[in-house]
Design an enzyme around this catalytic site. Structure first.
Site, PDB file in Angstrom:
ATOM      1  N   LYS A 180     -62.480 -59.020  72.432  1.00  0.00           N
ATOM      2  CA  LYS A 180     -62.084 -57.592  71.234  1.00  0.00           C
ATOM      3  C   LYS A 180     -61.603 -56.632  72.361  1.00  0.00           C
ATOM      4  O   LYS A 180     -61.870 -56.521  73.203  1.00  0.00           O
ATOM      5  CB  LYS A 180     -63.824 -56.905  71.313  1.00  0.00           C
ATOM      6  CG  LYS A 180     -63.766 -56.278  69.947  1.00  0.00           C
ATOM      7  CD  LYS A 180     -64.827 -55.869  69.287  1.00  0.00           C
ATOM      8  CE  LYS A 180     -64.682 -54.222  68.180  1.00  0.00           C
ATOM      9  NZ  LYS A 180     -66.628 -54.300  68.342  1.00  0.00           N
ATOM     10  N   SER A 194     -67.084 -54.321  63.399  1.00  0.00           N
ATOM     11  CA  SER A 194     -66.135 -54.168  63.538  1.00  0.00           C
ATOM     12  C   SER A 194     -65.679 -55.605  64.634  1.00  0.00           C
ATOM     13  O   SER A 194     -63.744 -54.912  64.396  1.00  0.00           O
ATOM     14  CB  SER A 194     -65.693 -52.909  64.558  1.00  0.00           C
ATOM     15  OG  SER A 194     -66.507 -53.081  66.055  1.00  0.00           O
ATOM     16  N   SER A 233     -71.575 -54.529  64.643  1.00  0.00           N
ATOM     17  CA  SER A 233     -69.853 -55.285  65.569  1.00  0.00           C
ATOM     18  C   SER A 233     -69.971 -56.702  65.212  1.00  0.00           C
ATOM     19  O   SER A 233     -69.288 -56.770  65.253  1.00  0.00           O
ATOM     20  CB  SER A 233     -69.103 -54.455  65.912  1.00  0.00           C
ATOM     21  OG  SER A 233     -69.080 -53.090  64.629  1.00  0.00           O
TER      22      SER A 233
HETATM   23  N1  GLN Z   1     -70.583 -50.695  60.434  1.00  0.00           N
HETATM   24  C1  GLN Z   1     -70.862 -49.906  61.595  1.00  0.00           C
HETATM   25  C2  GLN Z   1     -69.649 -47.872  62.090  1.00  0.00           C
HETATM   26  O1  GLN Z   1     -69.470 -48.070  61.370  1.00  0.00           O
HETATM   27  C3  GLN Z   1     -71.363 -50.572  63.426  1.00  0.00           C
HETATM   28  C4  GLN Z   1     -69.965 -50.533  64.071  1.00  0.00           C
HETATM   29  C5  GLN Z   1     -69.848 -51.063  65.513  1.00  0.00           C
HETATM   30  O2  GLN Z   1     -71.414 -52.358  65.843  1.00  0.00           O
HETATM   31  N2  GLN Z   1     -69.543 -51.023  66.445  1.00  0.00           N
HETATM   32  O3  GLN Z   1     -70.398 -47.264  62.760  1.00  0.00           O
END
Ligand code: GLN
Length: 492
Positions: free
Chosen positions: A82, A157, A181
């Site tokens: 990532k 994400s 994410s």
């Molecule tokens: N969807 C969650 C957020 O928007 C988690 C994001 C993540 O785990 N980086 O914060």
């Protein structure tokens, strides 16, 4: 058949092929690169490839194999990372314009451990800007698309890493999980994703979003592959004060599909959430029934504070983000506005130009909840509820060995349908955020389909008990083939 037209199998399969000499690491990496060239224009899983370096690393792996000096089960295996993980000499963009032009001077510990194990870093994957999002639509460089249906989100994400695996470009990838994410895009794309216990994997070199929640973890097609990657990247790191001293022994070679005696807890609150699609609920129940047939027992448990999890998460995560992202000021990293003629306007213009809408929203929200008059009402309160959520799990784990439920309340939704309404987007994290707030490990694995789209089963474990999660997940995959299904390969 043309090079690259064959999806790459699991790490375990590739390793066997390497061991028998039927394929070389260079051929594997060439296949991965060829698949990326053909497929990535459709999905946009990658933000950058390392063609030359990857082929050099693969050639080195082949040479080691000839000398019988194989470094690890990942030696010669391609992996995608990532693009919020630092890798010396490579850009780290976090899918943000504010980091344009930035090249990392150092390597994240997790990535360094992969390289030391001989893994070949193939490229950097797309994400929601600074990992803030649930759909990978918040990338400054355009969204990632779901290979099962390109009109739907890949989840987020870490959508790019999930899709790189789902599309058969790489067998494994790294993501980061602050509130879901890794698990949520794994569920959306039909692959396995593991968020380890907080502190299990060093966060050194992971660009911080919410430091008390962030954790790096693997994606793979099989649970066993995720276990292999975890064993390589886990472990204490003096460069991350929150990394734990405990060693990670998963004893994968002893897994035999037997789950006799394991008690699975089903939290009643997970199954009465208003947005839960009945089809998703049914797939999860079927998966649990399957494990029951293999010797596990099932009981209802309660996580009474679940309804506060999203609010608590979005207060704590935004507060930490507002502080972490203060460093992107145009002085030290990446973009600096050309418009500015004094320090204050330079900060303002740089941040206005560099950050996208969701990142700005979070910084403002986080700054607000930390501000003098509101700290007690919001931030302190959220910390208190976080303790209650953690106690819910402590209590539930006195009655069961692991907790099962859906990863997401529904299958991947259509792109563009939630971007205008951030709160609806936040609700898709309802099942994942509590594991980060409590610091416990969570695994998502495919357990069926609905509407042609994969459904994810989430298993949550006691702190540091990745081993039970993975063993049970592996037992499920020995008996089912959901994880072997491939999205249709479209070439146009
Ligand atoms: N969807 C969650 C957020 O928007 C988690 C994001 C993540 O785990 N980086 O914060």
């Amino acid at each position: 058949m043309a090079a690259g037209s064959i999806p790459l199998g699991t790490c375990a399969e590739l390793r066997r092929a390497l061991d028998t000499g039927s394929v070389s690491a260079v051929q594997i990496v060439e296949t991965a690169l060829a698949r990326a060239r053909t497929l990535d224009p459709m999905f946009h899983a990658f933000l950058g490839m390392r063609e030359e370096r990857a082929l050099e690393q693969a050639a080195a792996a082949d040479a080691r194999r000839l000398r019988k000096e194989v470094l690890s089960p990942l030696d010669g295996i391609p992996i995608a990372i990532k693009d919020n993980l630092a890798h010396a000499g490579e850009p780290t963009t976090c899918a943000s314009r504010i980091l344009s032009g930035y090249v990392s001077p150092y390597t994240a510990t997790a990535v360094a451990r992969l390289e030391a194990a001989g893994a070949v870093i193939l490229g950097r994957t797309n994400l929601d800007e600074f990992a803030m999002g649930s759909s990978t639509e918040n990338s400054a460089f355009g969204p990632t698309r779901n290979p099962w249906d390109r009109t739907r989100i890949a989840g987020g994400s870490s959508g790019g890493s999930a899709v790189a695996v789902a599309a058969g470009i790489v067998p494994v990838a790294l993501g980061s999980d602050t509130g879901g994410s890794i698990r949520q895009p794994a569920a959306c794309t039909g692959v396995v994703g593991l968020k380890p216990t907080y502190g299990r994997v060093s966060r050194y070199g992971l660009v911080a979003f919410a430091s008390s929640l962030d954790q790096i973890g693997p994606f793979g097609r099989s649970v066993a592959d995720c276990a292999t990657v975890l064993e390589v990247i886990a472990g204490h790191d003096p460069k991350d004060a929150t990394s734990l001293p405990e060693s990670t022994t998963l004893s994968c070679d002893k897994w035999n599909g037997d789950v006799t005696g394991i008690v699975i807890g089903l939290p009643k609150e997970f199954f009465c959430t208003s947005g839960l699609d009945p089809a998703v609920r049914d797939r999860v129940h079927e998966a649990v029934a399957h494990l029951e047939k293999r010797g596990a027992s099932v009981r209802e448990v309660s996580l009474p504070h679940t309804k506060y999890a999203i609010a608590t998460y979005y207060l704590i995560a935004t507060a930490e983000a507002s502080s972490n992202l203060a460093r992107f000021d145009g002085v030290r990293y990446g973009h600096r506005s050309a418009e500015a003629h004094d320090l204050d306007t330079m900060y303002q213009a740089t941040r206005s130009e560099g950050f996208g809408a969701e990142v700005k929203r979070r910084i403002m929200l986080g700054t607000y909840v930390l501000s003098a008059g509101y700290y007690d009402a919001y931030y302190r309160k959220a910390q208190q509820v976080r303790t209650l959520l953690r106690r819910d799990f402590d209590q539930a784990f006195t009655q069961c060995d692991l907790i099962a439920g859906p990863t997401m309340p529904e299958v991947a939704f259509a792109m563009g349908t939630r971007t205008a309404d951030p709160v609806t987007m936040y609700l898709s994290d309802v099942y994942t955020v509590s594991a980060n707030l409590a610091g416990i490990p969570g695994l998502s694995l495919p357990c069926g389909f609905h509407d042609g789209m994969p459904v994810g089963l989430q298993l949550l474990g006691k702190p540091l008990d990745e081993s039970t999660l993975l063993r049970v997940g592996d037992a499920y995959q020995r008996e089912t083939d959901w994880h072997l299904r491939r999205p249709p390969e479209r070439t146009a």
